[in-house]
Design a protein around this motif. Sequence first.
Motif, PDB file in Angstrom:
ATOM      1  N   ALA A 126      98.378  24.225  19.751  1.00 35.99           N
ATOM      2  CA  ALA A 126      97.870  23.209  18.810  1.00 35.99           C
ATOM      3  C   ALA A 126      97.723  23.844  17.426  1.00 35.99           C
ATOM      4  O   ALA A 126      98.074  23.233  16.408  1.00 35.99           O
ATOM      5  N   ALA A 158     101.253  24.385  15.919  1.00 36.30           N
ATOM      6  CA  ALA A 158     101.857  23.136  15.438  1.00 36.30           C
ATOM      7  C   ALA A 158     101.239  22.721  14.103  1.00 36.30           C
ATOM      8  O   ALA A 158     101.936  22.308  13.175  1.00 36.30           O
ATOM      9  N   ARG A 159      99.916  22.871  14.010  1.00 38.81           N
ATOM     10  CA  ARG A 159      99.231  22.547  12.756  1.00 38.81           C
ATOM     11  C   ARG A 159      99.740  23.446  11.629  1.00 38.81           C
ATOM     12  O   ARG A 159      99.989  22.984  10.515  1.00 38.81           O
ATOM     13  N   ALA A 173     102.712  24.959  11.509  1.00 37.11           N
ATOM     14  CA  ALA A 173     104.121  24.656  11.214  1.00 37.11           C
ATOM     15  C   ALA A 173     104.238  23.444  10.300  1.00 37.11           C
ATOM     16  O   ALA A 173     105.069  23.415   9.383  1.00 37.11           O
ATOM     17  N   PHE A 175     112.194  21.881  15.854  1.00 38.67           N
ATOM     18  CA  PHE A 175     110.831  22.398  15.978  1.00 38.67           C
ATOM     19  C   PHE A 175     109.906  21.760  14.946  1.00 38.67           C
ATOM     20  O   PHE A 175     108.734  21.507  15.240  1.00 38.67           O
ATOM     21  N   ALA A 176     110.431  21.492  13.753  1.00 39.62           N
ATOM     22  CA  ALA A 176     109.598  20.798  12.767  1.00 39.62           C
ATOM     23  C   ALA A 176     109.170  19.438  13.332  1.00 39.62           C
ATOM     24  O   ALA A 176     108.019  19.024  13.194  1.00 39.62           O
ATOM     25  N   ALA A 215     108.937  18.684  16.547  1.00 38.47           N
ATOM     26  CA  ALA A 215     108.033  18.923  17.675  1.00 38.47           C
ATOM     27  C   ALA A 215     106.622  19.229  17.183  1.00 38.47           C
ATOM     28  O   ALA A 215     105.632  18.758  17.767  1.00 38.47           O
ATOM     29  N   ALA A 216     106.528  20.019  16.109  1.00 37.58           N
ATOM     30  CA  ALA A 216     105.206  20.359  15.566  1.00 37.58           C
ATOM     31  C   ALA A 216     104.518  19.107  15.021  1.00 37.58           C
ATOM     32  O   ALA A 216     103.326  18.893  15.234  1.00 37.58           O
ATOM     33  N   ARG A 217     105.294  18.266  14.331  1.00 34.29           N
ATOM     34  CA  ARG A 217     104.745  17.019  13.800  1.00 34.29           C
ATOM     35  C   ARG A 217     104.237  16.142  14.947  1.00 34.29           C
ATOM     36  O   ARG A 217     103.165  15.539  14.872  1.00 34.29           O
ATOM     37  N   ALA A 265     103.292  17.203  17.962  1.00 40.40           N
ATOM     38  CA  ALA A 265     102.141  17.828  18.634  1.00 40.40           C
ATOM     39  C   ALA A 265     100.849  17.562  17.873  1.00 40.40           C
ATOM     40  O   ALA A 265      99.803  17.304  18.473  1.00 40.40           O
ATOM     41  N   GLU A 266     100.929  17.617  16.539  1.00 42.79           N
ATOM     42  CA  GLU A 266      99.758  17.324  15.718  1.00 42.79           C
ATOM     43  C   GLU A 266      99.302  15.882  15.919  1.00 42.79           C
ATOM     44  O   GLU A 266      98.120  15.601  16.113  1.00 42.79           O
ATOM     45  N   ARG A 305      97.742  15.241  19.415  1.00 40.60           N
ATOM     46  CA  ARG A 305      96.354  15.681  19.563  1.00 40.60           C
ATOM     47  C   ARG A 305      95.401  14.722  18.847  1.00 40.60           C
ATOM     48  O   ARG A 305      94.339  14.401  19.365  1.00 40.60           O
TER      49      ARG A 305
END
Lengths: 416, 416
Positions: A229, A232-233, A235, B228-229, B231-233, B235-236, B239
């Motif tokens: 987490a 990801a924040r 990135a 990945f950019a 995926a990170a977006r 994941a944020e 959450r």
Amino acid sequence: MTFREDFAALRRIGVDPEGGWSRPAFSPADIEAHEWFLARGREAGLAARYDAFGNAILRLEGETGRPAILIGSHLDTVTRGGAYDGAIGVLAGLEVLSRLHAGGHRGAPVEAIAFRDEEGRFGPFTGSRAMAGLHDAEALTRAKAADGTTLAGAVAAAGFTPDNAPRDWSRVGAYLELHIEQGPVLEQAGVDLGIVTAIAGQERMSIRFVGQADHAGTAPMDQRRDAFAGAARFAEAFRRMIRAEKGGDLRGTIGVVKVKPNLGNVIPDEVTMGLEIRGTSAGLLQGVATRIGVLAEEIAAAEGLQLRLRRLYSDAPVPMADGPRTALEDAAADLGVAPARLPSGANHDAGIVGRIVPAAMLFVPSRGGRSHCPEEYTDESQIELAIDVLFKAVCVLRRADGAGLAEPGGLQARPR
Amino acid sequence: MTFREDFAALRRIGVDPEGGWSRPAFSPADIEAHEWFLARGREAGLAARYDAFGNAILRLEGETGRPAILIGSHLDTVTRGGAYDGAIGVLAGLEVLSRLHAGGHRGAPVEAIAFRDEEGRFGPFTGSRAMAGLHDAEALTRAKAADGTTLAGAVAAAGFTPDNAPRDWSRVGAYLELHIEQGPVLEQAGVDLGIVTAIAGQERMSIRFVGQADHAGTAPMDQRRDAFAGAARFAEAFRRMIRAEKGGDLRGTIGVVKVKPNLGNVIPDEVTMGLEIRGTSAGLLQGVATRIGVLAEEIAAAEGLQLRLRRLYSDAPVPMADGPRTALEDAAADLGVAPARLPSGANHDAGIVGRIVPAAMLFVPSRGGRSHCPEEYTDESQIELAIDVLFKAVCVLRRADGAGLAEPGGLQARPR
């Protein structure tokens, strides 16, 4: 032999049965390609030799006392790479020297060089760095490929010495390199030719967030120390930071992500990211690198994570030198070509040599911006046009007063 | 023998030289633990047997015609896990039956069961699912551990049949299980005992973003399709979505992340994430699962990525049944204990059996909320208190009219 015939011959070396071309540095295919290159040079009446590291050099002698003009690139490829990356630049050198020799042109000596291991099987630019004398000799003895092959073993097996092989750079006037763009800019602009303004510098770092592994079902959301987490924040914020620098040509990428324990029902306790930024402004690069560290610290604190940040690698930008760049500009204009001017986000042998002598680069378009893959493609007519520009520029530089060439564009050369 | 002596004996089985305990299902250590358990039961004067799948069962016969009260948990562990998870629940069953037998108490039959493979070496809850008859027989023949061991081979080698081994559940009145909490709630509340209100359901899915691999130095920031950019977006945003559901006990975790090609200078073209959500409200779980899909689609569209979303696994929440839960509440009150009431975010054998017969669970605190690691710890005095509560509740349930027990709490049992 013409460029097209030479290119067809070279493309028969290192064809990978799984697709594309695989000529990793000092592999049998790579050795065969270099042998072929020197043999072709001898056929064309040029002096052919290896330096002590195994870089292959063709030379056309010229007027005594004049510093040489170098044309270089590389013959090695990534695994299942394309036919164009590096190869066309080496063939351009062969073609220019052949024409000069056949035409009986006069002027400074000229060399066509195939640098070893540009793709970094054993580390970044090991061939041009050896010729530049930039290696730490002790580090060279430890260098290994991903498959465990040692640089020392591979170089020695090919009959060379795994050490710096510096030449007398005071006898070199300029360095020129023709390369595929490896990006979409020229194709999208509908332009056949690019002249490089600067080679981007880069900063690479490793960022590790460490939290706590907990059961995904039982740990309340507000009590987690979830390393992914946090990653990801980070990135997301990192990409916003890079994109906010609209004035420059800054690029930032997280290409490597490793998550532990990487199990479905366990909150990750460790995420390690490999990150790089590139740009042609040394000040901006350093400033952003510092701000990335601050950002990572802030997010680690907010998420209850530990942070381990390591700066892995740092290369300053290398502006192209006025003398050879202007020669390329003028040659293009003489041939009625209107080139685009663009920075190179990728590093090249010109980024190593250009720290020591005045250097300049020509780009040809990459279809779809693709490279390092079998789909890599450039029209041969575009390559031939670039070779014509290169030939004309070399003719001018051969006749130019050495003192008229600008200083090397790079900052102080520094060993890694 | 007392609980403490039995626990000390069991802890000698499966000690891992690298730390903690390793009793993976049907391994020699796991087989030894089950043999030890049945031998201890025989010593205590109880009937001891395996069912066809290898679940170990001790039985104290009781009044004819009365449905049995079951006390169950498991003896297997994760690799380098703790001594408490599962083991204390099985020992509690042994202790309760021993006391009942020694004391000559009357009432319904009582069983203490050690279910095989609760930790899911060969798939989720393969032992209790076999006894519940929930397995797809064909899928069982294909089930494999991460190390390649097949379920069919391991079960057969231990002398059992790798197939459903359903019992006559109409002859069962209730199921009780004592387990460690595996989370921090009881410890933080300063409470010695927890009574479970419901076992959370879960939805597991795999989310894959596919973009385009490009050179990290040459691809402009505004032209990337960086998986990945994206995926990170995601994941944020995921959450934030989970945390916004403050009313419930919803938990959401991305535990698995795989990045391709995972190289420093290449923009990732593929990221696959393993995601799970858990909660005790079936409606909320389904609603959030749907919204996760919409969120992933929106982000894929905004980032120019392709999306592949697969729903891997779905288990509805299992509320604990009024009859046995009230028996536990009353027993605790009689012993002067004020238990906390909490949902179980982790699933347990009670979450399988509880779909078929009325089930209830007791939790004891986990120090630091830790489990599945050598540091797993609960005070033995807290376990003994829980065993006393369990004993008292079983005494009451043995005498209760079977019809007085509530319906099973789970939704319709469904094969996977």
